[in-house]
Scaffold this motif. Structure first.
Motif, mmCIF file in Angstrom:
data_model
loop_
_atom_site.group_PDB
_atom_site.id
_atom_site.type_symbol
_atom_site.label_atom_id
_atom_site.label_comp_id
_atom_site.label_asym_id
_atom_site.label_seq_id
_atom_site.Cartn_x
_atom_site.Cartn_y
_atom_site.Cartn_z
ATOM 1 N N THR A 1 -5.041 -9.064 -7.355
ATOM 2 C CA THR A 1 -6.503 -9.013 -7.450
ATOM 3 C C THR A 1 -7.142 -10.397 -7.388
ATOM 4 O O THR A 1 -8.371 -10.493 -7.292
ATOM 5 N N ASP B 1 -5.971 5.591 -2.869
ATOM 6 C CA ASP B 1 -6.517 6.616 -3.749
ATOM 7 C C ASP B 1 -5.802 6.643 -5.098
ATOM 8 O O ASP B 1 -4.580 6.784 -5.145
ATOM 9 N N GLN C 1 -7.483 2.213 -8.172
ATOM 10 C CA GLN C 1 -8.535 1.537 -8.931
ATOM 11 C C GLN C 1 -8.678 2.123 -10.325
ATOM 12 O O GLN C 1 -8.809 1.379 -11.315
ATOM 13 N N LEU D 1 -6.209 -1.936 -3.910
ATOM 14 C CA LEU D 1 -6.918 -1.085 -4.875
ATOM 15 C C LEU D 1 -7.630 0.086 -4.205
ATOM 16 O O LEU D 1 -7.996 1.047 -4.885
ATOM 17 N N SER D 2 -7.809 0.014 -2.892
ATOM 18 C CA SER D 2 -8.480 1.108 -2.192
ATOM 19 C C SER D 2 -7.580 2.325 -2.001
ATOM 20 O O SER D 2 -8.064 3.401 -1.626
ATOM 21 N N ARG E 1 0.828 -1.207 0.000
ATOM 22 C CA ARG E 1 0.000 0.000 0.000
ATOM 23 C C ARG E 1 0.866 1.262 0.000
ATOM 24 O O ARG E 1 0.546 2.244 -0.669
ATOM 25 N N PRO F 1 -8.592 -5.937 -2.764
ATOM 26 C CA PRO F 1 -9.354 -4.704 -2.554
ATOM 27 C C PRO F 1 -8.641 -3.688 -1.664
ATOM 28 O O PRO F 1 -8.783 -2.480 -1.864
ATOM 29 N N ALA F 2 -7.878 -4.166 -0.670
ATOM 30 C CA ALA F 2 -7.162 -3.236 0.211
ATOM 31 C C ALA F 2 -6.089 -2.479 -0.556
ATOM 32 O O ALA F 2 -5.811 -1.308 -0.276
#
Length: 211
Positions: A176, A188, A191, A185-186, A139, A182-183
């Motif tokens: 994915t 900012d 996605q 891709l979350s 992340r 999802p964490a």
């Protein structure tokens, strides 16, 4: 039969990166599968190509190139269009930084949590603390590459995918497939970047057959 030969199997993210660049630049090539999951890179035949037992290896123009970075930069110099880097010096610096960040910090982090979900036997079981640490690093990497791209649609610094996009994209494809995707891709901007890259014809055409 082509004079250009790529050694490596489609499931390798780095091999997919090179396939993307070869395809985008219209360079014809033959591919010899070298399956990492079955240990083929450690066999004598491939060790003669790459003494550290890695893929990809590319034979092109009468020479052998090892390592994705060297291969992509040669292809970009050999076939300048479409460019894998922006022409503007500042944008190029940020694109180069994204490549370095992905190689130095992104690959290990993303593969670390992907392996937890998809290949636990290869990493000695499931270590949830390591998974969380790797996801956290992934992340952080995502935040940096999105920040570096600025207003450009792609993290390679341009209006179309560049080297950095084709480097991170194959890793994201595996991410994915996991419940941690999802964490990641979350973060900012991630996605929308992923949606744009997923719609790229070259990236879609090089998806590995994992069936």
């Amino acid at each position: 039969m082509s004079d250009t030969t790529l050694y490596g199997f489609d499931g390798s993210t780095y091999v997919r990166t090179v396939r993307c660049v070869l395809t985008r630049k219209g360079v014809a090539y033959d591919q010899v599968p070298v399956n990492v999951l079955t240990g083929e890179p450690r066999e004598p035949e491939h060790l003669a190509r790459h003494p550290f037992g890695k893929v990809p290896v590319l034979d092109i123009d009468g020479m052998r190139l090892r390592e994705t970075d060297a291969i992509v930069r040669y292809l970009d110099a050999r076939n300048p269009e479409p460019a894998m880097f922006p022409a503007d010096a500042r944008a190029r610096a940020k694109a180069d930084e994204n490549v370095a960040l992905i190689n130095s910090y992104g690959y290990g982090a993303i593969i670390g949590f992907v392996a937890y979900h998809l290949f636990p036997d290869l990493v000695g079981g499931k270590d949830d603390e390591a998974r969380k640490a790797n996801l956290g690093s992934a992340r952080t990497l995502a935040k940096l590459v999105i920040e570096n791209k600025g207003d450009a649609p792609f993290i390679g610094g341009g209006d179309a995918p560049g080297y950095a996009d084709y480097l991170l994209g194959p890793l994201m494809a595996y991410a994915t497939m996991t419940e941690d995707g999802p964490a990641l891709l979350s973060v900012d901007g991630m996605q929308s970047w992923w949606d744009r890259l997923s719609a790229d014809e070259t990236f879609a055409a090089t998806a590995p057959d994992l069936g």
